[in-house]
Design a protein around this motif. Sequence first.
Motif, PDB file in Angstrom:
ATOM      1  N   ARG A 180     -22.565  -8.524 -16.163  1.00  0.00           N
ATOM      2  CA  ARG A 180     -23.282  -7.775 -15.132  1.00  0.00           C
ATOM      3  C   ARG A 180     -23.012  -6.276 -15.224  1.00  0.00           C
ATOM      4  O   ARG A 180     -23.865  -5.466 -14.875  1.00  0.00           O
ATOM      5  CB  ARG A 180     -22.916  -8.302 -13.748  1.00  0.00           C
ATOM      6  CG  ARG A 180     -21.454  -8.143 -13.344  1.00  0.00           C
ATOM      7  CD  ARG A 180     -21.168  -8.849 -12.026  1.00  0.00           C
ATOM      8  NE  ARG A 180     -19.772  -8.763 -11.630  1.00  0.00           N
ATOM      9  CZ  ARG A 180     -19.275  -7.809 -10.841  1.00  0.00           C
ATOM     10  NH1 ARG A 180     -20.080  -6.860 -10.363  1.00  0.00           N
ATOM     11  NH2 ARG A 180     -18.001  -7.807 -10.520  1.00  0.00           N
ATOM     12  N   HIS A 181     -21.843  -5.901 -15.724  1.00  0.00           N
ATOM     13  CA  HIS A 181     -21.511  -4.485 -15.815  1.00  0.00           C
ATOM     14  C   HIS A 181     -22.260  -3.798 -16.951  1.00  0.00           C
ATOM     15  O   HIS A 181     -22.561  -2.599 -16.863  1.00  0.00           O
ATOM     16  CB  HIS A 181     -20.013  -4.311 -16.009  1.00  0.00           C
ATOM     17  CG  HIS A 181     -19.204  -4.724 -14.830  1.00  0.00           C
ATOM     18  ND1 HIS A 181     -19.262  -4.068 -13.618  1.00  0.00           N
ATOM     19  CD2 HIS A 181     -18.323  -5.751 -14.657  1.00  0.00           C
ATOM     20  CE1 HIS A 181     -18.456  -4.647 -12.752  1.00  0.00           C
ATOM     21  NE2 HIS A 181     -17.871  -5.674 -13.356  1.00  0.00           N
ATOM     22  N   ALA A 233     -25.277  -4.870 -17.925  1.00  0.00           N
ATOM     23  CA  ALA A 233     -26.667  -4.855 -17.456  1.00  0.00           C
ATOM     24  C   ALA A 233     -26.897  -3.760 -16.415  1.00  0.00           C
ATOM     25  O   ALA A 233     -27.964  -3.145 -16.363  1.00  0.00           O
ATOM     26  CB  ALA A 233     -27.038  -6.221 -16.882  1.00  0.00           C
ATOM     27  N   ASP A 234     -25.900  -3.521 -15.598  1.00  0.00           N
ATOM     28  CA  ASP A 234     -25.983  -2.477 -14.572  1.00  0.00           C
ATOM     29  C   ASP A 234     -24.636  -1.760 -14.526  1.00  0.00           C
ATOM     30  O   ASP A 234     -23.735  -2.161 -13.798  1.00  0.00           O
ATOM     31  CB  ASP A 234     -26.306  -3.093 -13.210  1.00  0.00           C
ATOM     32  CG  ASP A 234     -26.447  -2.052 -12.107  1.00  0.00           C
ATOM     33  OD1 ASP A 234     -26.284  -0.843 -12.412  1.00  0.00           O
ATOM     34  OD2 ASP A 234     -26.701  -2.425 -10.948  1.00  0.00           O
ATOM     35  N   PRO A 235     -24.485  -0.686 -15.310  1.00  0.00           N
ATOM     36  CA  PRO A 235     -23.164  -0.055 -15.462  1.00  0.00           C
ATOM     37  C   PRO A 235     -22.804   0.957 -14.385  1.00  0.00           C
ATOM     38  O   PRO A 235     -21.820   1.689 -14.536  1.00  0.00           O
ATOM     39  CB  PRO A 235     -23.300   0.647 -16.824  1.00  0.00           C
ATOM     40  CG  PRO A 235     -24.744   0.970 -16.943  1.00  0.00           C
ATOM     41  CD  PRO A 235     -25.485  -0.144 -16.235  1.00  0.00           C
ATOM     42  N   ARG A 236     -23.522   1.010 -13.286  1.00  0.00           N
ATOM     43  CA  ARG A 236     -23.252   2.038 -12.279  1.00  0.00           C
ATOM     44  C   ARG A 236     -21.851   1.916 -11.684  1.00  0.00           C
ATOM     45  O   ARG A 236     -21.147   2.919 -11.521  1.00  0.00           O
ATOM     46  CB  ARG A 236     -24.311   1.975 -11.166  1.00  0.00           C
ATOM     47  CG  ARG A 236     -25.680   2.496 -11.595  1.00  0.00           C
ATOM     48  CD  ARG A 236     -26.709   2.328 -10.517  1.00  0.00           C
ATOM     49  NE  ARG A 236     -26.986   0.910 -10.253  1.00  0.00           N
ATOM     50  CZ  ARG A 236     -27.893   0.481  -9.377  1.00  0.00           C
ATOM     51  NH1 ARG A 236     -28.593   1.359  -8.662  1.00  0.00           N
ATOM     52  NH2 ARG A 236     -28.096  -0.811  -9.208  1.00  0.00           N
ATOM     53  N   LYS A 237     -21.408   0.715 -11.374  1.00  0.00           N
ATOM     54  CA  LYS A 237     -20.076   0.531 -10.804  1.00  0.00           C
ATOM     55  C   LYS A 237     -18.997   0.894 -11.825  1.00  0.00           C
ATOM     56  O   LYS A 237     -17.980   1.509 -11.488  1.00  0.00           O
ATOM     57  CB  LYS A 237     -19.906  -0.914 -10.330  1.00  0.00           C
ATOM     58  CG  LYS A 237     -18.587  -1.181  -9.627  1.00  0.00           C
ATOM     59  CD  LYS A 237     -18.525  -2.613  -9.092  1.00  0.00           C
ATOM     60  CE  LYS A 237     -17.193  -2.868  -8.392  1.00  0.00           C
ATOM     61  NZ  LYS A 237     -17.115  -4.273  -7.871  1.00  0.00           N
ATOM     62  N   PRO A 243     -27.982   1.120 -19.651  1.00  0.00           N
ATOM     63  CA  PRO A 243     -28.004  -0.310 -19.309  1.00  0.00           C
ATOM     64  C   PRO A 243     -28.549  -1.144 -20.467  1.00  0.00           C
ATOM     65  O   PRO A 243     -29.393  -0.675 -21.246  1.00  0.00           O
ATOM     66  CB  PRO A 243     -28.936  -0.367 -18.089  1.00  0.00           C
ATOM     67  CG  PRO A 243     -29.014   1.026 -17.581  1.00  0.00           C
ATOM     68  CD  PRO A 243     -28.826   1.928 -18.754  1.00  0.00           C
ATOM     69  N   LYS A 280     -30.788  -7.861 -20.017  1.00  0.00           N
ATOM     70  CA  LYS A 280     -30.061  -9.127 -19.994  1.00  0.00           C
ATOM     71  C   LYS A 280     -30.422 -10.038 -21.155  1.00  0.00           C
ATOM     72  O   LYS A 280     -29.582 -10.800 -21.648  1.00  0.00           O
ATOM     73  CB  LYS A 280     -30.297  -9.844 -18.660  1.00  0.00           C
ATOM     74  CG  LYS A 280     -29.582  -9.185 -17.488  1.00  0.00           C
ATOM     75  CD  LYS A 280     -29.684 -10.030 -16.224  1.00  0.00           C
ATOM     76  CE  LYS A 280     -28.893  -9.400 -15.083  1.00  0.00           C
ATOM     77  NZ  LYS A 280     -28.941 -10.222 -13.844  1.00  0.00           N
TER      78      LYS A 280
END
Length: 320
Positions: free
Chosen positions: A103-104, A106-110, A132, A135
Amino acid sequence: MKTVERKPITLDERISLIDGFDLGVGQRTGTYVIDDDDLTLVETGPSPSVKYLKAGLNALGFSLEDVKYIIVTHVHLDHAGGAGLLLGDCPNAQVVVHPRGERHLADPRKLAAGARGVYGDSFEELFDPIVPIPKERLLVKGEGDTLKIGTDCTLQFMDTPGHAKHHFSIYDPVSNGVFTGDTVGIRYEKLIDAGVDFYLPTTSPNHFDPDAMHHSIKRIKKMNPDRIYFGHFSMTEDVDFALEQVDKWLDVFVAEGSAAYVEGKGYAELADRMLSRVQEYLRNQGIPDDHEIYTVINLDMQICALGIVDYLQKEKATRV
Protein backbone atom coordinates in the motif's frame (compact mmCIF):
# COMPACT_ATOMS: atom_id res chain seq x y z
CA MET A 1 28.15 16.86 -3.00
CA LYS A 2 29.73 16.10 -6.37
CA THR A 3 29.74 12.43 -7.29
CA VAL A 4 31.80 10.48 -9.76
CA GLU A 5 30.15 7.64 -11.64
CA ARG A 6 31.72 4.26 -11.09
CA LYS A 7 31.56 1.23 -13.30
CA PRO A 8 29.32 -1.55 -12.00
CA ILE A 9 31.05 -3.91 -9.59
CA THR A 10 31.17 -7.52 -10.79
CA LEU A 11 30.55 -9.84 -7.85
CA ASP A 12 30.44 -13.02 -9.92
CA GLU A 13 29.43 -14.15 -13.40
CA ARG A 14 25.74 -13.37 -12.82
CA ILE A 15 25.51 -10.72 -10.07
CA SER A 16 26.72 -7.12 -10.35
CA LEU A 17 26.32 -4.08 -8.09
CA ILE A 18 25.61 -0.53 -9.27
CA ASP A 19 26.52 2.32 -6.91
CA GLY A 20 23.53 4.64 -6.42
CA PHE A 21 25.39 7.41 -4.57
CA ASP A 22 22.71 7.72 -1.91
CA LEU A 23 23.08 11.03 -0.01
CA GLY A 24 25.61 11.98 -2.67
CA VAL A 25 28.07 9.51 -1.14
CA GLY A 26 29.67 6.61 -2.96
CA GLN A 27 29.59 3.06 -1.60
CA ARG A 28 26.54 3.84 0.48
CA THR A 29 23.56 2.19 -1.25
CA GLY A 30 23.42 0.24 -4.48
CA THR A 31 21.34 -1.93 -6.78
CA TYR A 32 22.11 -5.59 -7.33
CA VAL A 33 21.66 -6.83 -10.90
CA ILE A 34 20.98 -10.56 -11.31
CA ASP A 35 21.65 -11.61 -14.90
CA ASP A 36 19.38 -14.60 -15.31
CA ASP A 37 16.68 -15.54 -17.81
CA ASP A 38 14.53 -12.80 -16.27
CA LEU A 39 16.74 -9.80 -15.54
CA THR A 40 16.17 -8.95 -11.87
CA LEU A 41 17.15 -5.92 -9.79
CA VAL A 42 17.30 -5.86 -5.99
CA GLU A 43 16.75 -2.35 -4.54
CA THR A 44 16.52 0.89 -6.50
CA GLY A 45 17.69 3.41 -3.95
CA PRO A 46 15.95 6.81 -3.83
CA SER A 47 14.90 8.62 -6.99
CA PRO A 48 18.16 10.63 -7.31
CA SER A 49 19.95 7.26 -7.63
CA VAL A 50 17.94 6.17 -10.66
CA LYS A 51 20.18 8.03 -13.12
CA TYR A 52 23.17 6.06 -11.84
CA LEU A 53 21.20 2.84 -12.02
CA LYS A 54 20.26 3.48 -15.65
CA ALA A 55 23.86 4.30 -16.56
CA GLY A 56 25.02 1.15 -14.81
CA LEU A 57 22.56 -1.06 -16.65
CA ASN A 58 23.70 0.46 -19.93
CA ALA A 59 27.34 -0.20 -19.00
CA LEU A 60 26.43 -3.83 -18.34
CA GLY A 61 24.83 -4.09 -21.77
CA PHE A 62 21.20 -4.15 -20.65
CA SER A 63 18.29 -2.01 -21.75
CA LEU A 64 15.43 -0.89 -19.51
CA GLU A 65 13.14 -3.11 -21.59
CA ASP A 66 15.17 -6.12 -20.40
CA VAL A 67 14.22 -5.61 -16.75
CA LYS A 68 11.61 -8.13 -15.60
CA TYR A 69 11.60 -7.79 -11.81
CA ILE A 70 12.51 -4.94 -9.45
CA ILE A 71 12.64 -6.31 -5.89
CA VAL A 72 12.67 -3.97 -2.89
CA THR A 73 13.56 -5.53 0.46
CA HIS A 74 11.47 -2.90 2.26
CA VAL A 75 9.85 0.40 1.40
CA HIS A 76 12.12 2.88 3.18
CA LEU A 77 12.96 5.56 0.64
CA ASP A 78 16.70 4.89 0.53
CA HIS A 79 15.85 1.40 -0.78
CA ALA A 80 12.58 1.76 -2.68
CA GLY A 81 11.99 5.48 -3.15
CA GLY A 82 13.08 5.34 -6.79
CA ALA A 83 11.01 2.28 -7.72
CA GLY A 84 8.11 4.24 -9.21
CA LEU A 85 10.38 6.55 -11.19
CA LEU A 86 12.41 3.64 -12.57
CA LEU A 87 9.35 1.56 -13.35
CA GLY A 88 8.04 4.28 -15.65
CA ASP A 89 10.94 3.49 -18.00
CA CYS A 90 10.82 -0.32 -17.60
CA PRO A 91 7.72 -1.36 -19.59
CA ASN A 92 8.12 -5.10 -18.94
CA ALA A 93 8.86 -4.97 -15.22
CA GLN A 94 6.97 -5.60 -12.00
CA VAL A 95 7.95 -4.39 -8.55
CA VAL A 96 8.16 -7.15 -5.94
CA VAL A 97 7.30 -6.02 -2.41
CA HIS A 98 6.46 -7.32 1.07
CA PRO A 99 2.70 -7.58 1.82
CA ARG A 100 2.95 -4.78 4.39
CA GLY A 101 4.72 -2.54 1.90
CA GLU A 102 2.32 -2.83 -1.03
CA ARG A 103 0.00 0.00 0.00
CA HIS A 104 2.91 2.37 0.62
CA LEU A 105 4.26 1.94 -2.90
CA ALA A 106 0.80 2.37 -4.38
CA ASP A 107 0.23 5.50 -2.31
CA PRO A 108 3.54 6.81 -0.91
CA ARG A 109 2.19 9.95 0.77
CA LYS A 110 2.44 8.57 4.32
CA LEU A 111 5.91 7.20 3.62
CA ALA A 112 7.03 10.58 2.30
CA ALA A 113 5.56 12.40 5.29
CA GLY A 114 7.50 10.17 7.68
CA ALA A 115 10.75 10.82 5.82
CA ARG A 116 10.10 14.57 5.82
CA GLY A 117 9.84 14.40 9.59
CA VAL A 118 13.28 12.81 9.80
CA TYR A 119 15.17 14.66 7.05
CA GLY A 120 13.43 18.06 7.16
CA ASP A 121 14.63 20.60 4.60
CA SER A 122 16.90 18.02 2.95
CA PHE A 123 13.97 15.84 1.90
CA GLU A 124 13.50 17.18 -1.64
CA GLU A 125 17.19 16.97 -2.51
CA LEU A 126 17.53 13.44 -1.15
CA PHE A 127 14.27 11.80 -2.23
CA ASP A 128 12.12 13.67 -4.75
CA PRO A 129 10.25 12.65 -6.82
CA ILE A 130 8.40 9.75 -5.21
CA VAL A 131 6.18 8.23 -7.90
CA PRO A 132 3.17 6.00 -7.03
CA ILE A 133 3.17 2.51 -8.55
CA PRO A 134 -0.02 1.14 -10.15
CA LYS A 135 -1.29 -1.83 -8.15
CA GLU A 136 -1.38 -4.04 -11.23
CA ARG A 137 2.40 -3.66 -11.51
CA LEU A 138 3.04 -4.70 -7.91
CA LEU A 139 3.83 -8.33 -7.15
CA VAL A 140 3.46 -9.23 -3.48
CA LYS A 141 5.72 -11.86 -1.97
CA GLY A 142 5.70 -12.95 1.66
CA GLU A 143 7.03 -15.66 3.95
CA GLY A 144 7.72 -18.88 2.01
CA ASP A 145 6.88 -17.45 -1.41
CA THR A 146 9.15 -18.03 -4.41
CA LEU A 147 9.96 -16.36 -7.71
CA LYS A 148 11.46 -18.25 -10.63
CA ILE A 149 13.86 -15.99 -12.52
CA GLY A 150 15.83 -18.61 -14.42
CA THR A 151 16.00 -22.25 -15.39
CA ASP A 152 18.21 -22.98 -12.41
CA CYS A 153 17.17 -20.20 -10.06
CA THR A 154 14.07 -19.81 -7.93
CA LEU A 155 14.41 -17.03 -5.39
CA GLN A 156 12.90 -17.65 -1.94
CA PHE A 157 11.37 -14.95 0.27
CA MET A 158 11.35 -14.86 4.05
CA ASP A 159 9.87 -12.40 6.50
CA THR A 160 12.72 -10.72 8.40
CA PRO A 161 11.43 -7.95 10.69
CA GLY A 162 13.46 -6.00 13.21
CA HIS A 163 14.45 -3.05 11.08
CA ALA A 164 10.96 -2.75 9.58
CA LYS A 165 7.76 -4.78 9.64
CA HIS A 166 7.54 -4.51 5.84
CA HIS A 167 10.91 -6.22 5.32
CA PHE A 168 11.72 -9.49 3.63
CA SER A 169 15.05 -11.06 2.72
CA ILE A 170 15.67 -13.02 -0.45
CA TYR A 171 17.59 -16.27 -0.68
CA ASP A 172 19.45 -16.93 -3.93
CA PRO A 173 20.15 -20.67 -4.19
CA VAL A 174 22.68 -20.31 -7.02
CA SER A 175 25.15 -18.27 -4.94
CA ASN A 176 23.83 -19.59 -1.60
CA GLY A 177 23.50 -15.95 -0.67
CA VAL A 178 20.90 -13.78 1.04
CA PHE A 179 19.89 -10.25 0.08
CA THR A 180 19.24 -8.79 3.51
CA GLY A 181 18.41 -5.13 2.94
CA ASP A 182 18.82 -3.55 6.39
CA THR A 183 17.77 -6.47 8.59
CA VAL A 184 21.28 -7.61 9.49
CA GLY A 185 22.85 -4.19 9.41
CA ILE A 186 25.21 -2.03 7.40
CA ARG A 187 28.60 -2.91 5.91
CA TYR A 188 30.99 0.03 5.79
CA GLU A 189 32.76 -0.48 2.48
CA LYS A 190 34.93 2.63 2.86
CA LEU A 191 36.82 0.95 5.72
CA ILE A 192 37.86 -2.07 3.67
CA ASP A 193 40.88 -0.27 2.18
CA ALA A 194 42.06 0.40 5.75
CA GLY A 195 41.82 -3.33 6.48
CA VAL A 196 38.76 -3.05 8.73
CA ASP A 197 35.65 -5.15 8.11
CA PHE A 198 32.98 -3.32 10.07
CA TYR A 199 29.24 -3.82 10.52
CA LEU A 200 26.60 -2.04 12.58
CA PRO A 201 22.87 -2.59 13.06
CA THR A 202 20.52 0.01 11.65
CA THR A 203 17.76 0.82 14.15
CA SER A 204 15.85 3.60 12.42
CA PRO A 205 12.24 4.49 13.35
CA ASN A 206 9.51 3.57 13.53
CA HIS A 207 9.39 -0.25 13.44
CA PHE A 208 12.68 -1.02 15.16
CA ASP A 209 12.37 -4.09 17.38
CA PRO A 210 15.59 -5.52 18.86
CA ASP A 211 14.09 -8.91 19.71
CA ALA A 212 12.78 -9.33 16.17
CA MET A 213 16.13 -8.21 14.76
CA HIS A 214 18.04 -10.73 16.89
CA HIS A 215 15.63 -13.43 15.69
CA SER A 216 16.11 -12.48 12.04
CA ILE A 217 19.89 -12.52 12.44
CA LYS A 218 19.78 -15.98 14.01
CA ARG A 219 17.44 -17.23 11.31
CA ILE A 220 19.77 -16.13 8.52
CA LYS A 221 22.81 -17.50 10.33
CA LYS A 222 21.09 -20.88 10.69
CA MET A 223 20.71 -21.01 6.89
CA ASN A 224 24.52 -21.18 6.65
CA PRO A 225 24.76 -18.92 3.60
CA ASP A 226 28.03 -18.33 1.79
CA ARG A 227 27.25 -14.67 1.17
CA ILE A 228 25.32 -11.76 2.62
CA TYR A 229 24.34 -9.06 0.13
CA PHE A 230 23.84 -5.89 2.17
CA GLY A 231 21.61 -2.99 1.23
CA HIS A 232 24.47 -0.79 2.52
CA PHE A 233 26.87 -1.76 0.79
CA SER A 234 28.11 -4.75 -1.22
CA MET A 235 28.60 -8.28 0.05
CA THR A 236 30.65 -10.33 2.47
CA GLU A 237 31.63 -13.98 2.45
CA ASP A 238 32.71 -13.76 6.10
CA VAL A 239 29.12 -14.33 7.12
CA ASP A 240 29.54 -15.49 10.71
CA PHE A 241 31.80 -12.57 11.62
CA ALA A 242 29.38 -10.05 10.11
CA LEU A 243 26.30 -11.45 11.83
CA GLU A 244 28.04 -11.81 15.18
CA GLN A 245 29.31 -8.24 15.04
CA VAL A 246 25.85 -6.83 14.25
CA ASP A 247 24.35 -8.95 17.03
CA LYS A 248 26.83 -7.59 19.59
CA TRP A 249 26.49 -3.94 18.53
CA LEU A 250 22.72 -4.26 18.68
CA ASP A 251 23.00 -5.08 22.39
CA VAL A 252 25.44 -2.19 22.88
CA PHE A 253 23.09 0.30 21.20
CA VAL A 254 20.03 -0.83 23.14
CA ALA A 255 21.95 -0.75 26.44
CA GLU A 256 23.15 2.79 25.73
CA GLY A 257 19.61 3.76 24.80
CA SER A 258 18.12 2.30 27.95
CA ALA A 259 20.66 4.12 30.13
CA ALA A 260 20.08 7.44 28.40
CA TYR A 261 16.32 6.98 28.61
CA VAL A 262 16.42 6.31 32.35
CA GLU A 263 18.50 9.45 32.77
CA GLY A 264 15.94 11.47 30.85
CA LYS A 265 18.29 12.17 27.96
CA GLY A 266 17.03 12.66 24.40
CA TYR A 267 18.04 11.16 21.09
CA ALA A 268 20.85 13.71 20.49
CA GLU A 269 22.64 12.63 23.67
CA LEU A 270 22.09 8.99 22.76
CA ALA A 271 23.52 9.54 19.27
CA ASP A 272 26.64 11.09 20.83
CA ARG A 273 27.05 8.14 23.20
CA MET A 274 26.67 5.61 20.40
CA LEU A 275 29.12 7.54 18.23
CA SER A 276 31.64 7.56 21.10
CA ARG A 277 31.40 3.78 21.42
CA VAL A 278 31.94 3.36 17.68
CA GLN A 279 34.86 5.80 17.64
CA GLU A 280 36.52 4.00 20.53
CA TYR A 281 36.26 0.69 18.70
CA LEU A 282 37.51 2.08 15.38
CA ARG A 283 40.42 3.92 17.02
CA ASN A 284 41.56 0.55 18.33
CA GLN A 285 41.41 -0.68 14.73
CA GLY A 286 43.61 2.20 13.58
CA ILE A 287 40.85 4.40 12.14
CA PRO A 288 41.29 8.12 12.99
CA ASP A 289 38.36 10.28 14.10
CA ASP A 290 38.65 12.39 10.93
CA HIS A 291 38.26 9.43 8.56
CA GLU A 292 35.72 10.05 5.78
CA ILE A 293 33.60 7.15 7.06
CA TYR A 294 32.21 9.46 9.72
CA THR A 295 30.35 11.38 7.01
CA VAL A 296 27.86 8.53 7.05
CA ILE A 297 28.38 7.09 10.54
CA ASN A 298 27.42 10.43 12.15
CA LEU A 299 24.13 10.41 10.25
CA ASP A 300 23.59 6.71 10.95
CA MET A 301 23.95 7.25 14.70
CA GLN A 302 21.39 10.07 14.63
CA ILE A 303 18.85 7.97 12.73
CA CYS A 304 19.57 4.90 14.87
CA ALA A 305 19.11 6.94 18.06
CA LEU A 306 15.72 8.14 16.86
CA GLY A 307 14.62 4.54 16.34
CA ILE A 308 15.86 3.37 19.72
CA VAL A 309 14.15 6.23 21.58
CA ASP A 310 10.94 5.53 19.64
CA TYR A 311 11.15 1.84 20.62
CA LEU A 312 11.76 2.61 24.30
CA GLN A 313 8.86 5.06 24.42
CA LYS A 314 6.54 2.45 22.95
CA GLU A 315 7.82 -0.15 25.40
CA LYS A 316 7.06 2.20 28.32
CA ALA A 317 3.59 2.89 26.96
CA THR A 318 2.77 -0.83 26.85
CA ARG A 319 3.78 -1.19 30.51
CA VAL A 320 1.58 1.65 31.74
